[in-house]
Scaffold this motif. Structure first.
Motif, mmCIF file in Angstrom:
data_model
loop_
_atom_site.group_PDB
_atom_site.id
_atom_site.type_symbol
_atom_site.label_atom_id
_atom_site.label_comp_id
_atom_site.label_asym_id
_atom_site.label_seq_id
_atom_site.Cartn_x
_atom_site.Cartn_y
_atom_site.Cartn_z
ATOM 1 N N TYR A 60 0.821 -1.207 0.000
ATOM 2 C CA TYR A 60 0.000 0.000 0.000
ATOM 3 C C TYR A 60 0.851 1.251 0.000
ATOM 4 N N ARG A 76 -7.144 -4.253 10.336
ATOM 5 C CA ARG A 76 -8.059 -4.675 9.270
ATOM 6 C C ARG A 76 -7.372 -5.681 8.347
ATOM 7 N N ASN A 80 -8.533 -9.538 7.888
ATOM 8 C CA ASN A 80 -8.846 -10.129 6.580
ATOM 9 C C ASN A 80 -8.017 -11.376 6.333
ATOM 10 N N ILE A 83 -9.339 -14.251 8.327
ATOM 11 C CA ILE A 83 -10.544 -14.814 7.704
ATOM 12 C C ILE A 83 -10.152 -15.649 6.490
ATOM 13 N N ARG A 87 -11.028 -19.592 5.864
ATOM 14 C CA ARG A 87 -11.576 -20.110 4.616
ATOM 15 C C ARG A 87 -10.788 -21.306 4.133
ATOM 16 N N VAL A 154 -14.113 -3.889 11.445
ATOM 17 C CA VAL A 154 -14.863 -5.059 10.990
ATOM 18 C C VAL A 154 -15.940 -4.688 9.972
ATOM 19 N N ARG B 284 -6.405 -7.391 -4.542
ATOM 20 C CA ARG B 284 -7.632 -6.667 -4.255
ATOM 21 C C ARG B 284 -7.384 -5.730 -3.086
ATOM 22 N N SER B 285 -8.185 -4.720 -3.011
ATOM 23 C CA SER B 285 -8.030 -3.756 -1.941
ATOM 24 C C SER B 285 -8.459 -4.399 -0.633
ATOM 25 N N GLU B 286 -8.147 -3.718 0.469
ATOM 26 C CA GLU B 286 -8.446 -4.292 1.772
ATOM 27 C C GLU B 286 -9.905 -4.061 2.122
ATOM 28 N N GLU B 287 -10.787 -4.641 1.298
ATOM 29 C CA GLU B 287 -12.187 -4.594 1.674
ATOM 30 C C GLU B 287 -12.387 -5.522 2.852
ATOM 31 N N ILE B 288 -13.465 -5.300 3.553
ATOM 32 C CA ILE B 288 -13.703 -6.094 4.755
ATOM 33 C C ILE B 288 -14.184 -7.472 4.347
ATOM 34 N N ARG B 289 -13.500 -8.497 4.840
ATOM 35 C CA ARG B 289 -13.867 -9.859 4.500
ATOM 36 C C ARG B 289 -15.032 -10.316 5.373
ATOM 37 N N THR B 290 -15.805 -11.254 4.838
ATOM 38 C CA THR B 290 -16.813 -11.913 5.664
ATOM 39 C C THR B 290 -16.396 -13.361 5.843
ATOM 40 N N ARG B 291 -16.771 -13.890 6.971
ATOM 41 C CA ARG B 291 -16.424 -15.254 7.281
ATOM 42 C C ARG B 291 -17.211 -16.220 6.421
ATOM 43 N N PRO B 292 -16.768 -17.463 6.274
ATOM 44 C CA PRO B 292 -17.491 -18.461 5.457
ATOM 45 C C PRO B 292 -18.943 -18.629 5.896
ATOM 46 N N GLY B 295 -22.667 -14.486 10.320
ATOM 47 C CA GLY B 295 -24.014 -14.261 10.849
ATOM 48 C C GLY B 295 -23.935 -13.190 11.886
#
Lengths: 183, 296
Positions: A60, A76, A80, A83, A87, A154, B284-292, B295
Motif C-alpha cells: 500500500y 483490518r 482479513n 478470515i 476459509r 470489521v 484486491r483492496s483491503e475490503e472487509i472480509r466476511t467469514r465463510p 451471521g
C-alpha cells in the motif's frame, strides 16, 4: 555534483518511507502477532499472518496510498488475512499448539509454573468461542481496541459489536463454569 | 468474570514474538523492501514526505513551522521521534528526551536492568536500519555503534547490580534475555554485512548505478567492516555473559535445588527465514472480509 544531490534527495525520500515502515513494524509487530495468535491458536501461522500483514502494508505504501489510522488499518489487514485462513480451513488443535516449541509463557521464572496452568486454561476457553464473538472479544480485551474502532475495522455497527462482546463474555462465563465443575 | 478477563489479559501480555522472531521478521521485511521497492514516481512530487527527512531544513519557513508544530504537539513529536535514526531531525528528541523520560520510570533495579537491555536493542535496531537503506551515513553508523558500546556496558552493570543485591534469579533472567536479544541481532547484522550493498543500491535506483556505484563502493566497504566489527563485539559480549550465566547458575544451584523448574525454555532458531507468503492471492483492496458462515 548537482545530479548527485538530486539523487540523494530521492534516496532520502525513499529511505524516509522505508524507515517509517520499519518503525511501524517495530511498534505494532507484537500487537498484530498477538491478535493473530489468539484468533488462530497457532504460533507459526500467527507469525506468517503477521508478516504478511506488514508485506501488504508495504504494498500500500509503495503504491503511494495514504493511511489515516495506521493501527486500525493494520488490524483490518490482519483480520482479513485471518478470515482467509479460516476459509482455508486449516485450523490446528490446541494440543498441536502446545506441542510446538517456542511457546513464550513468561520470562519471569517464578511465574513460569504457577501461570502455565492458568494460561493453558485461558487459551482453551478462548479456543472454544466461535467467531465472530471471538473476534470481538480478542479485539476488545486483548488488543484493547474501543467498540468504535472495532466496528470500523470489521465494518459493522457499534451496536453489533457490543452485542458480540456481550455474547462472547456470556459464552466465556459458561465455559469457565463448566471447566471449574469438571476439574 | 473479571478474573477470567484479567487472566486473559495477563496471558496476552506474555504472548509476544521473541526477540529473535521479531528480528527475523524485520530482516525478512527489509529484504522484501529491497526486492519490491516503491515506484520511483511515488517520490517525485509526493505529498508523502517523511517527517524524519532532513529536507525540511531546506526551507526556513518549513523549519519554523516544524519548530512551532513541535512545541504545540510535543506529544506527537515525541511519538514520531521513536522511529528516527541518527541523521534524522527528530533523532536528538529520541535519545535526549524520550529515552531519559522512559528511563526515569524504571525505578526498581530489575526495571533498570530491563530498560538497559531495551536501550541496547534500540541501538542495534538503528544500526540495522541505517545499514540496510541507501543514502546512509557512515558517520551516523559509527556514532550509533559508539552509543551501542556505552549502553551495553551500562546494561551489564545494571545486571551485575542485581547480583550484588543478592537477586541471582532476576540477574539470570535478565542475562538470558540480554543474550537472546544479542543473538537475534547478531544474525541480522551478519546477514547485512555480507550482502552486496552496491547491488541492492542498483536494484533500488537502477538509473543511478553507473554514476554512483564507484562512490558507494568505498562507503560499502567501510560500512561492511564496521558491521563485522559490531558482530565481533557482540560475540565477545555474549561469550562473557555466558560465563556470567554459568556463574549465576552455580550460585543458584547451591541455594536452590529446584533449578530445572525455574528457567523457561527459550526457542532456538536458525537463520532468518525467507519471506513467506500465504500463497497466491488476487490483488484486491483491503475490503472487509466476511467469514465463510457469517451471521449477526
Amino acid at each position: 555534483m548537482r545530479v548527485y544531490r538530486l539523487k540523494v534527495k530521492k534516496n532520502m525520500k525513499k529511505s524516509g518511507q522505508e524507515e517509517q515502515f520499519l518503525a511501524w513494524h517495530d511498534q505494532f509487530a507484537d500487537a498484530i502477532f498477538r491478535h493473530c495468535f489468539f484468533r488462530l491458536s497457532d504460533r507459526e501461522k500467527a507469525k506468517d499472518v503477521a508478516q504478511e500483514t506488514f508485506i501488504r502494508l508495504w504494498k500500500y505504501l509503495a503504491e503511494g496510498k495514504e493511511i489515516v489510522n495506521m493501527r486500525a488499518f493494520l488490524y483490518r489487514i490482519a483480520n482479513n488475512l485471518v478470515i482467509d485462513e479460516y476459509r482455508k480451513k486449516e485450523m490446528f488443535s490446541l494440543d498441536q499448539m502446545q506441542e510446538e516449541t517456542g511457546f513464550d509463557i513468561s520470562f519471569d521464572p517464578k511465574r513460569a509454573i504457577e501461570s502455565r496452568d492458568e494460561f493453558e486454561r485461558a487459551q482453551m476457553l478462548i479456543d472454544q468461542i466461535p467467531d465472530p464473538y471471538r473476534e470481538a472479544l480478542v479485539m476488545r480485551h486483548i488488543d484493547g481496541l474501543s467498540v468504535k474502532e472495532i466496528a470500523r475495522i470489521v465494518g459493522v455497527s457499534e451496536n453489533v459489536i457490543s452485542v458480540r462482546i456481550h455474547r462472547a463474555m456470556e459464552k466465556l462465563k459458561t465455559l469457565a463454569q463448566n471447566y471449574e465443575h469438571n476439574h | 468474570m473479571s478474573t477470567i478477563i484479567n487472566q486473559l489479559k495477563r496471558y496476552a501480555q506474555h504472548t509476544r514474538l521473541s526477540a529473535e522472531e521479531k528480528a527475523a521478521m524485520r530482516n525478512a521485511l527489509i529484504r522484501h523492501i529491497a526486492a519490491h521497492p516503491a515506484c520511483a514516481s511515488v517520490f517525485q512530487d509526493r505529498s508523502i514526505s517523511s517527517p524524519f527527512s532532513l529536507e525540511v531544513l531546506r526551507s526556513k519557513k518549513s523549519l519554523s513551522a516544524l519548530v512551532i508544530g513541535g512545541l504545540l504537539l510535543g506529544g506527537s513529536v515525541s511519538f514520531a521521534a521513536e522511529g528516527a535514526v541518527p541523521g534524522d531531525i527528530f533523532y536528538p528528541i529520541k535519545v535526549r528526551v524520550n529515552e531519559p523520560v522512559r528511563g526515569a520510570f524504571a525505578i526498581t533495579p530489575r526495571a533498570k536492568a530491563d530498560w538497559g537491555v531495551r536501550l541496547v536493542e534500540r541501538r542495534l535496531g538503528e544500526i540495522e536500519r541505517i545499514a540496510s537503506l541507501p543514502g546512509r551515513s557512515l558517520a551516523a553508523e559509527q556514532a550509533t555503534q559508539r552509543r551501542l558500546e556505552e549502553h551495553t556496558a551500562e546494561a551489564r552493570k545494571r545486571i551485575a547490580n542485581l547480583t550484588a543485591r543478592g537477586d541471582n534469579e532476576r540477574a539470570q533472567v535478565a542475562t538470558e534475555h540480554f543474550m537472546e536479544v544479542l543473538r537475534a541481532h547478531e544474525a541480522v547484522l551478519e546477514d547485512l554485512s555480507e550482502r552486496a550493498i552496491p547491488k541492492n543500491r542498483g536494484e533500488l535506483l537502477p538509473e543511478d548505478r553507473s554514476e554512483d556505484e564507484g562512490y558507494f563502493q568505498n562507503e560499502h566497504d567501510d560500512s561492511a567492516s564496521a558491521l563485522q566489527e559490531t558482530v565481533r563485539k557482540i560475540r565477545n559480549i555474549r561469550a562473557n555473559m555466558e560465563n556470567d550465566k554459568k556463574k549465576l547458575r552455580r550460585e543458584g544451584r547451591n541455594g536452590d535445588k529446584n533449578e530445572n523448574s525455574i528457567v523457561p525454555h527459550l526457542p532456538v532458531r536458525g537463520t532468518a527465514p525467507a519471506v513467506r507468503t500465504l500463497g497466491e492471492k488476487e490483488d484486491r483492496s483491503e475490503e472487509i472480509r466476511t467469514r465463510p458462515n457469517t451471521g449477526r
